[in-house]
Design a protein around this motif. Structure first.
Motif, mmCIF file in Angstrom:
data_model
loop_
_atom_site.group_PDB
_atom_site.id
_atom_site.type_symbol
_atom_site.label_atom_id
_atom_site.label_comp_id
_atom_site.label_asym_id
_atom_site.label_seq_id
_atom_site.Cartn_x
_atom_site.Cartn_y
_atom_site.Cartn_z
ATOM 1 N N PRO A 178 -6.468 2.860 9.972
ATOM 2 C CA PRO A 178 -7.628 2.308 9.267
ATOM 3 C C PRO A 178 -7.251 1.100 8.419
ATOM 4 O O PRO A 178 -6.180 1.072 7.804
ATOM 5 N N VAL A 179 -8.127 0.116 8.381
ATOM 6 C CA VAL A 179 -7.834 -1.135 7.679
ATOM 7 C C VAL A 179 -7.560 -0.904 6.195
ATOM 8 O O VAL A 179 -6.640 -1.498 5.625
ATOM 9 N N TYR A 180 -8.332 0.013 5.575
ATOM 10 C CA TYR A 180 -8.110 0.215 4.134
ATOM 11 C C TYR A 180 -6.694 0.718 3.866
ATOM 12 O O TYR A 180 -6.082 0.358 2.870
ATOM 13 N N GLU A 181 -6.149 1.534 4.790
ATOM 14 C CA GLU A 181 -4.779 2.032 4.633
ATOM 15 C C GLU A 181 -3.763 0.904 4.767
ATOM 16 O O GLU A 181 -2.818 0.806 3.985
ATOM 17 N N VAL A 182 -4.000 0.069 5.773
ATOM 18 C CA VAL A 182 -3.091 -1.055 5.994
ATOM 19 C C VAL A 182 -3.047 -1.932 4.746
ATOM 20 O O VAL A 182 -1.987 -2.353 4.289
ATOM 21 N N MET A 183 -4.246 -2.181 4.189
ATOM 22 C CA MET A 183 -4.336 -3.061 3.033
ATOM 23 C C MET A 183 -3.683 -2.427 1.815
ATOM 24 O O MET A 183 -2.935 -3.082 1.087
ATOM 25 N N GLU A 184 -3.966 -1.142 1.586
ATOM 26 C CA GLU A 184 -3.391 -0.442 0.443
ATOM 27 C C GLU A 184 -1.868 -0.478 0.494
ATOM 28 O O GLU A 184 -1.206 -0.803 -0.486
ATOM 29 N N ALA A 185 -1.332 -0.137 1.677
ATOM 30 C CA ALA A 185 0.117 -0.032 1.810
ATOM 31 C C ALA A 185 0.806 -1.365 1.549
ATOM 32 O O ALA A 185 1.912 -1.415 1.018
ATOM 33 N N SER A 186 0.140 -2.454 1.916
ATOM 34 C CA SER A 186 0.805 -3.748 1.818
ATOM 35 C C SER A 186 0.586 -4.391 0.453
ATOM 36 O O SER A 186 1.312 -5.302 0.066
ATOM 37 N N GLY A 187 -0.439 -3.949 -0.245
ATOM 38 C CA GLY A 187 -0.734 -4.550 -1.539
ATOM 39 C C GLY A 187 -1.378 -5.917 -1.428
ATOM 40 O O GLY A 187 -1.459 -6.652 -2.413
ATOM 41 N N ALA A 188 -1.838 -6.292 -0.239
ATOM 42 C CA ALA A 188 -2.514 -7.581 -0.083
ATOM 43 C C ALA A 188 -3.860 -7.541 -0.804
ATOM 44 O O ALA A 188 -4.437 -6.468 -1.001
ATOM 45 N N ALA A 189 -4.329 -8.711 -1.212
ATOM 46 C CA ALA A 189 -5.600 -8.779 -1.926
ATOM 47 C C ALA A 189 -6.707 -8.240 -1.020
ATOM 48 O O ALA A 189 -6.881 -8.709 0.098
ATOM 49 N N PHE A 190 -7.444 -7.245 -1.493
ATOM 50 C CA PHE A 190 -8.476 -6.641 -0.662
ATOM 51 C C PHE A 190 -9.510 -5.968 -1.549
ATOM 52 O O PHE A 190 -9.211 -5.023 -2.268
ATOM 53 N N SER A 223 -12.336 -0.779 9.966
ATOM 54 C CA SER A 223 -11.929 -1.973 10.716
ATOM 55 C C SER A 223 -12.499 -3.185 9.982
ATOM 56 O O SER A 223 -13.425 -3.053 9.188
ATOM 57 N N LEU A 224 -11.929 -4.345 10.268
ATOM 58 C CA LEU A 224 -12.355 -5.549 9.562
ATOM 59 C C LEU A 224 -13.451 -6.250 10.362
ATOM 60 O O LEU A 224 -13.224 -6.656 11.496
ATOM 61 N N PRO A 225 -14.649 -6.396 9.756
ATOM 62 C CA PRO A 225 -15.706 -7.126 10.456
ATOM 63 C C PRO A 225 -15.200 -8.531 10.794
ATOM 64 O O PRO A 225 -14.587 -9.172 9.945
ATOM 65 N N TRP A 277 -9.524 -4.019 14.873
ATOM 66 C CA TRP A 277 -8.904 -2.723 14.633
ATOM 67 C C TRP A 277 -7.398 -2.889 14.642
ATOM 68 O O TRP A 277 -6.849 -3.597 15.492
ATOM 69 N N VAL A 278 -6.739 -2.214 13.729
ATOM 70 C CA VAL A 278 -5.281 -2.236 13.691
ATOM 71 C C VAL A 278 -4.785 -1.021 14.466
ATOM 72 O O VAL A 278 -5.260 0.093 14.239
ATOM 73 N N MET A 279 -3.866 -1.260 15.393
ATOM 74 C CA MET A 279 -3.386 -0.167 16.238
ATOM 75 C C MET A 279 -2.150 0.490 15.604
ATOM 76 O O MET A 279 -1.332 -0.176 14.970
ATOM 77 N N GLU A 280 -2.038 1.774 15.843
ATOM 78 C CA GLU A 280 -0.924 2.574 15.344
ATOM 79 C C GLU A 280 0.337 2.300 16.169
ATOM 80 O O GLU A 280 0.258 1.747 17.267
ATOM 81 N N GLY A 281 1.491 2.652 15.617
ATOM 82 C CA GLY A 281 2.713 2.680 16.427
ATOM 83 C C GLY A 281 3.583 1.438 16.340
ATOM 84 O O GLY A 281 4.390 1.185 17.229
ATOM 85 N N LYS A 282 3.427 0.635 15.267
ATOM 86 C CA LYS A 282 4.297 -0.529 15.115
ATOM 87 C C LYS A 282 5.204 -0.322 13.897
ATOM 88 O O LYS A 282 4.996 0.614 13.113
ATOM 89 N N ASP A 283 6.179 -1.221 13.716
ATOM 90 C CA ASP A 283 7.072 -1.097 12.560
ATOM 91 C C ASP A 283 6.304 -1.299 11.260
ATOM 92 O O ASP A 283 5.362 -2.093 11.208
ATOM 93 N N ALA A 284 6.757 -0.592 10.208
ATOM 94 C CA ALA A 284 6.066 -0.678 8.921
ATOM 95 C C ALA A 284 5.995 -2.127 8.436
ATOM 96 O O ALA A 284 4.976 -2.563 7.888
ATOM 97 N N GLY A 285 7.077 -2.890 8.652
ATOM 98 C CA GLY A 285 7.104 -4.273 8.195
ATOM 99 C C GLY A 285 6.029 -5.123 8.855
ATOM 100 O O GLY A 285 5.470 -6.042 8.245
ATOM 101 N N ASP A 286 5.737 -4.818 10.119
ATOM 102 C CA ASP A 286 4.721 -5.589 10.847
ATOM 103 C C ASP A 286 3.368 -5.500 10.163
ATOM 104 O O ASP A 286 2.594 -6.453 10.153
ATOM 105 N N TYR A 287 3.070 -4.313 9.602
ATOM 106 C CA TYR A 287 1.735 -4.114 9.045
ATOM 107 C C TYR A 287 1.497 -4.975 7.811
ATOM 108 O O TYR A 287 0.361 -5.285 7.481
#
Lengths: 437, 293
Positions: A104-116, A138-140, A311-321
């Motif tokens: 989920p996009v909100y998880e990706v954003m939270e984990a990275s600390g990017a402005a959201f 997902s991001l519109p 949509w962000v797909m699962e299964g990549k390296d943490a750094g990629d996200y």
């Protein structure tokens, strides 16, 4: 089998090519745009890549919306999925049900600390892609809504004041009579019949398209678009079709070419038709809000969106996200969104981008380009107008297309056709419920 | 009269048939087995979970009147495609066979359409018959005929049949032409001396001698119509209007690759496999008896 190997091959080459050039983290982004929209996406990606040096986004075109979704699914099964996949709104329920395949996009954003800031997004747009507990999944990306396109020259030729009020279907009906009597071959035509004349019709008049809040509240939803309002509308359209006032040209946007060529007077189509109509039409045209039935209570509510989200797909390296998060917040930034909105006719996905566009004087210079935004945001969305979340929805639209064709050709009356579409669609919903249980 | 070659040991004969067995295994038995296995489940599109439903997919399909209707549509479509692709091919082959000069040029031109990919052929025909900008529909309009395959099921069927058959005429032409060249001249000359005219000679001598080729093409064309035509249908009608051009294989394609309903799609391909298997058995049992080799 064949598809997945193909997907793997393509993904493989996409990885190999730029690797030689630089050792940055690669972010793969699969989308469905060609032509001008494809160029504009490429421009966004180039701007992002040039603006920082940690990540390289590689955008690949994977065919139309259905083909892109399929390529993504096949690639996931082969373990070769991209980081970011564009999925059209119809595939939303499918993606949401795919826990374990998506992040989920909100998880990706939270984990990275990017402005959201989820509240920065326009409610009616965000609502479509938000879970019931308010989290953005997902991001519109590109969202549009149906409007009425008017060929002013054609109205004038029929002796109608081109500024005549076309807010209601009753008024449109009178204008169609005049157009037909004055010899017009194509008074009214439409693109995307199910999206405009059933899905949006229902939201706009605040009646349910399906039970369980149009599917938002659960997969045990049933279709409900055979109620009196929809039957009356489809019945009226069917009569217009029999009388040669409504011309049906196909299930997608086939008749866009005829409108742009000046053959049709009125055209219900996405607000994103703007780019094409503006560049091709050699007549005076106008954008009006989608008409509603004055006799119906609760209209006009608000219309709903079509288009796609990322949509962000699962299964990549943490750094990629982290790179993905940076790319997504870049896409939602005000200058990028405002430019996208002005270039394409798609809605701005954030309030700030809409405001920036207004302040720059774009709406004054291009009258009508804000009609879609106003129509979407005029009222707070209700349970009936937040959007649709139905499984197997691509197939259900196919069924609706078939049944509507039976009405346009005079083989079935509106009630019979819609009843049958509801019954057939419900069977698919039950199968989807079983598959995602 | 029968000649039989016998091998000593089993290794050599095994090696000789091995390539065929391996190819059938990899490209037929393995995928067909997977289809049968998948048809017992409702899987989610991403392959994350599978739900066993036994024969539920088949029950769901066969109780659907629209699916049953598509058997009728398929029968009509296949018959028409087979006829439209074979009869003109035979006619053209007979004419080309009688040519004394320029036969090579005609042959090349007649074989050309076979090189056009089905989806491209679909788009070409779609453009010609486009209800508003198509060349042919425009001329039909001049003649007072309002062509509208977008709403008229019969016209849509006609269009997909023609688009599917067009390239096949070339393929069939090649086979008929080669077979015609192999008909012994002496037999025809004898008939001519006996006073048989051209069409009489054609129906009583040439056509029976062509029967092995005709039978082969009949089988091949029906298989083509059943399995390879979904590209054309996808580009021209997407199965519409209503369901008038939804043939079985198109539904397999659209449910599987557009709708992501892999369980139903797998069950449909199993049904299709059985139908075509039965059809081929019938063809070999019934029709082949009338073929003279």
């Amino acid at each position: 089998m064949k598809k997945s190997t193909l997907g793997a091959l393509v993904a493989g080459t996409a990885v190999l090519l730029p690797m030689a050039a630089m050792a940055q983290t690669e972010i793969q982004f699969w989308h469905a745009f060609t032509g001008r929209l494809g160029d504009l996406v490429a421009e966004q990606v180039d701007t992002f890549n040039a603006g920082q040096s940690d990540y390289t986004v590689v955008a690949s075109h994977k065919g139309n919306y259905s083909e892109t979704l399929n390529a993504g699914i096949a690639a996931f099964r082969a373990g070769e999925q991209p980081h970011v996949l564009m999925v059209f709104e119809v595939g939303t329920a499918t993606m949401m049900a795919a826990q374990g395949a998506i992040k989920p996009v909100y998880e990706v954003m939270e984990a990275s600390g990017a402005a959201f800031d989820p509240d920065a997004y326009i409610g009616a747009v965000k609502g479509y892609y938000t879970s019931t507990d308010g989290q953005m999944l997902s991001l519109p990306f590109n969202s549009s809504t149906p409007v009425l396109w008017v060929n002013r020259d054609a109205l004038e030729a029929a002796g109608i004041d081109p500024n005549t009020d076309l807010s209601t279907w009753e008024q449109v009906g009178t204008v169609l009579d005049t157009l037909k009597d004055s010899g017009s071959d194509c008074p009214l035509t439409t693109a995307w019949q199910s999206w405009i004349h059933l899905e949006n019709l229902s939201a706009y008049h605040n009646v349910p398209f399906a039970t369980q809040d149009n599917g938002f509240a659960g997969t045990d939803t049933e279709l409900a678009f055979n109620s009196p309002l929809q039957v009356a509308h489809i019945g009226a359209m069917g009569e217009w079709a029999q009388e040669g006032k409504f011309i049906y040209a196909g299930r997608r946007n086939e008749d866009g070419a005829n409108f742009r060529a000046g053959e049709c007077a009125l055209f219900t189509e996405s607000s994103a038709g703007y780019a094409g109509i503006k560049s091709e039409a050699e007549f005076e045209f106008d954008v009006r809000p989608l008409p509603y039935w004055a006799a119906a209570e609760g209209a006009p509510q608000n219309t709903i969106i079509g288009g796609a989200s990322l949509w962000v797909m699962e299964g990549k390296d943490a750094g990629d996200y982290e790179g993905v998060a940076e790319f997504l917040s870049f896409l939602s930034s005000t200058p990028i969104q405002a430019k996208w909105h002005q270039d394409t006719g798609y809605l701005p996905i954030t309030t700030a981008a809409g405001d920036a566009t207004r302040e720059a004087g774009f709406y004054d210079e291009n009258p009508g380009t804000d009609v879609a935004v106003i129509q979407m945001t005029a009222n707070e969305p209700t349970a009936n107008s937040k959007g649709l979340r139905l499984g197997s929805f691509d197939q259900i639209r196919g069924i609706i297309d078939e049944e509507l064709e039976a009405v346009w050709s005079g083989d079935k009356d509106a009630q019979t056709a819609l009843d049958s579409a509801v019954e057939r669609g419900n069977q698919l919903l039950r199968r989807f419920e079983q598959a995602s249980r | 009269m029968e000649k039989r070659v016998t091998f000593k040991g089993w290794l050599l004969p095994f090696l000789l048939i091995a390539p065929q067995i391996i190819i059938s295994g990899v490209f037929f038995f393995y995928p067909a087995g997977q289809a049968i296995w998948q048809s017992l489940f409702i899987p989610d599109p991403f392959g994350l979970s599978m739900r066993y439903v036994g024969l539920g997919n088949f029950e769901y399909l066969l109780s659907d009147p629209y699916y049953r209707q598509s058997f009728v549509t398929t029968a009509l479509f296949s018959t028409l495609v087979t006829l439209v692709s074979m009869v003109p091919a035979l006619f053209l082959a007979v004419l080309a066979d009688r040519l004394l000069r320029g036969a090579g040029a005609y042959r090349t031109l007649l074989i050309w359409p076979y090189a056009v990919a089905p989806a491209v052929a679909g788009v070409l025909w779609l453009f010609m018959f486009n209800t508003r900008v198509g060349v042919i529909s425009w001329y039909l309009g001049k003649l007072g005929y309002d062509w509208n395959h977008v709403l008229n099921g019969g016209e849509a069927m006609g269009l997909v049949v023609v688009a599917s058959s067009w390239g096949r005429i070339s393929y069939n032409f090649l086979f008929f032409f080669a077979a015609l060249q192999a008909v012994p001249r002496s037999v025809i000359e004898a008939a001519a001396i006996d006073g048989a005219r051209f069409w009489r000679r054609f129906f009583t001598i040439v056509l029976p001698l062509l029967s092995p080729t005709t039978f082969f093409l009949l089988v091949v064309n029906i298989v083509y119509a059943f399995f390879e035509t979904f590209g054309v249908i996808h580009t021209i009608t997407s199965g519409g209007p209503q369901q008038s051009t939804t043939i079985l294989v198109y539904k397999v394609f659209s449910d599987g690759f557009v709708g992501q309903d892999l369980g139903s799609s797998a069950a449909q391909s199993v049904i299709l496999l059985v139908v075509v298997g039965l059809l081929t058995v019938v063809q070999f049992k019934v029709i082949e008896k009338r073929v003279h080799y």
